[in-house]
Design a protein around this motif. Sequence first.
Motif, PDB file in Angstrom:
ATOM      1  N   LEU A  59       0.839  -1.196   0.000  1.00  0.00           N
ATOM      2  CA  LEU A  59       0.000   0.000   0.000  1.00  0.00           C
ATOM      3  C   LEU A  59       0.871   1.242   0.000  1.00  0.00           C
ATOM      4  N   ILE A  60       0.278   2.343  -0.439  1.00  0.00           N
ATOM      5  CA  ILE A  60       0.927   3.652  -0.380  1.00  0.00           C
ATOM      6  C   ILE A  60       0.090   4.513   0.558  1.00  0.00           C
ATOM      7  N   ALA A  61       0.709   5.010   1.619  1.00  0.00           N
ATOM      8  CA  ALA A  61       0.031   5.898   2.571  1.00  0.00           C
ATOM      9  C   ALA A  61       0.222   7.333   2.109  1.00  0.00           C
ATOM     10  N   VAL A  62      -0.871   8.091   2.103  1.00  0.00           N
ATOM     11  CA  VAL A  62      -0.816   9.503   1.709  1.00  0.00           C
ATOM     12  C   VAL A  62      -1.574  10.326   2.743  1.00  0.00           C
ATOM     13  N   ARG A  63      -1.231  11.605   2.803  1.00  0.00           N
ATOM     14  CA  ARG A  63      -2.004  12.541   3.620  1.00  0.00           C
ATOM     15  C   ARG A  63      -3.060  13.131   2.706  1.00  0.00           C
ATOM     16  N   ASP A  64      -4.309  13.107   3.135  1.00  0.00           N
ATOM     17  CA  ASP A  64      -5.425  13.518   2.288  1.00  0.00           C
ATOM     18  C   ASP A  64      -6.384  14.358   3.117  1.00  0.00           C
ATOM     19  N   ARG A  65      -7.009  15.360   2.492  1.00  0.00           N
ATOM     20  CA  ARG A  65      -8.034  16.169   3.155  1.00  0.00           C
ATOM     21  C   ARG A  65      -9.379  15.519   2.905  1.00  0.00           C
ATOM     22  N   GLN A  66     -10.059  15.125   3.979  1.00  0.00           N
ATOM     23  CA  GLN A  66     -11.363  14.489   3.865  1.00  0.00           C
ATOM     24  C   GLN A  66     -12.276  15.005   4.962  1.00  0.00           C
ATOM     25  N   GLU A  67     -13.575  14.919   4.697  1.00  0.00           N
ATOM     26  CA  GLU A  67     -14.546  15.262   5.729  1.00  0.00           C
ATOM     27  C   GLU A  67     -14.698  14.061   6.648  1.00  0.00           C
ATOM     28  N   VAL A  68     -14.565  14.311   7.943  1.00  0.00           N
ATOM     29  CA  VAL A  68     -14.711  13.257   8.938  1.00  0.00           C
ATOM     30  C   VAL A  68     -15.707  13.703   9.996  1.00  0.00           C
ATOM     31  N   TRP A  69     -16.361  12.742  10.628  1.00  0.00           N
ATOM     32  CA  TRP A  69     -17.319  13.043  11.674  1.00  0.00           C
ATOM     33  C   TRP A  69     -16.575  13.520  12.913  1.00  0.00           C
ATOM     34  N   ASN A  70     -17.055  14.607  13.496  1.00  0.00           N
ATOM     35  CA  ASN A  70     -16.482  15.145  14.720  1.00  0.00           C
ATOM     36  C   ASN A  70     -17.602  15.236  15.750  1.00  0.00           C
ATOM     37  N   ALA A  71     -17.485  14.448  16.826  1.00  0.00           N
ATOM     38  CA  ALA A  71     -18.541  14.393  17.839  1.00  0.00           C
ATOM     39  C   ALA A  71     -18.686  15.721  18.573  1.00  0.00           C
ATOM     40  N   ILE A  72     -17.594  16.433  18.789  1.00  0.00           N
ATOM     41  CA  ILE A  72     -17.675  17.713  19.496  1.00  0.00           C
ATOM     42  C   ILE A  72     -18.432  18.729  18.652  1.00  0.00           C
ATOM     43  N   ASP A  74     -20.458  17.908  16.402  1.00  0.00           N
ATOM     44  CA  ASP A  74     -21.712  17.245  16.052  1.00  0.00           C
ATOM     45  C   ASP A  74     -21.984  17.374  14.550  1.00  0.00           C
ATOM     46  N   GLY A  75     -20.924  17.145  13.790  1.00  0.00           N
ATOM     47  CA  GLY A  75     -21.043  17.224  12.338  1.00  0.00           C
ATOM     48  C   GLY A  75     -19.732  16.861  11.677  1.00  0.00           C
ATOM     49  N   HIS A  76     -19.712  16.924  10.375  1.00  0.00           N
ATOM     50  CA  HIS A  76     -18.502  16.627   9.611  1.00  0.00           C
ATOM     51  C   HIS A  76     -17.633  17.880   9.503  1.00  0.00           C
ATOM     52  N   ILE A  77     -16.329  17.676   9.629  1.00  0.00           N
ATOM     53  CA  ILE A  77     -15.367  18.752   9.414  1.00  0.00           C
ATOM     54  C   ILE A  77     -14.253  18.217   8.523  1.00  0.00           C
ATOM     55  N   GLU A  78     -13.618  19.093   7.778  1.00  0.00           N
ATOM     56  CA  GLU A  78     -12.516  18.678   6.912  1.00  0.00           C
ATOM     57  C   GLU A  78     -11.236  18.610   7.735  1.00  0.00           C
ATOM     58  N   MET A  79     -10.547  17.477   7.595  1.00  0.00           N
ATOM     59  CA  MET A  79      -9.294  17.262   8.321  1.00  0.00           C
ATOM     60  C   MET A  79      -8.295  16.556   7.421  1.00  0.00           C
ATOM     61  N   THR A  80      -7.034  16.673   7.764  1.00  0.00           N
ATOM     62  CA  THR A  80      -5.996  15.912   7.090  1.00  0.00           C
ATOM     63  C   THR A  80      -5.921  14.548   7.767  1.00  0.00           C
ATOM     64  N   VAL A  81      -6.013  13.490   6.968  1.00  0.00           N
ATOM     65  CA  VAL A  81      -6.006  12.121   7.486  1.00  0.00           C
ATOM     66  C   VAL A  81      -4.995  11.300   6.700  1.00  0.00           C
ATOM     67  N   THR A  82      -4.630  10.154   7.247  1.00  0.00           N
ATOM     68  CA  THR A  82      -3.818   9.200   6.502  1.00  0.00           C
ATOM     69  C   THR A  82      -4.771   8.285   5.756  1.00  0.00           C
TER      70      THR A  82
END
Length: 124
Positions: A59-72, A74-82
């Motif tokens: 596999l190739i791991a990359v840093r990507d900007r995606q919307e993820v659920w944030n419980a605090i 209480d909605g989706h926010i864009e974050m940098t993820v692997t």
Amino acid sequence: MRDTARKRAILKMLEVQTERDRLEYGIPPYTATTIAEEIGGSVQSIARTLRGMAKDGQLIAVRDRQEVWNAIADGHIEMTVTAYYSARTMEHDMAAAKLWADGADERQRLALEGFSQAFGMVRQ
């Protein structure tokens, strides 16, 4: 690294996307959370497997900007993820992602048209 059913399921998810997969998850790269939702298992365990597969060159791991659920929030926010691509299909997946993004407006138009017809709505 030994071959396991989990690793085969991960590679299959990353290498073989159906239209349903694209509608549900988009085009790779996928995060450990997305992969765990599809194939099962805990996110932590899947993430550990993904890191090992990346270390072994599968596999190739990359840093990507995606919307993820944030419980605090209480909605989706864009974050940098692997997120991960299959090493065998990364170039193809990147080209497919561009085509998918380029066709988004047309898919949205067709979906709205279908929705409008199904529910007798008149578009303005």
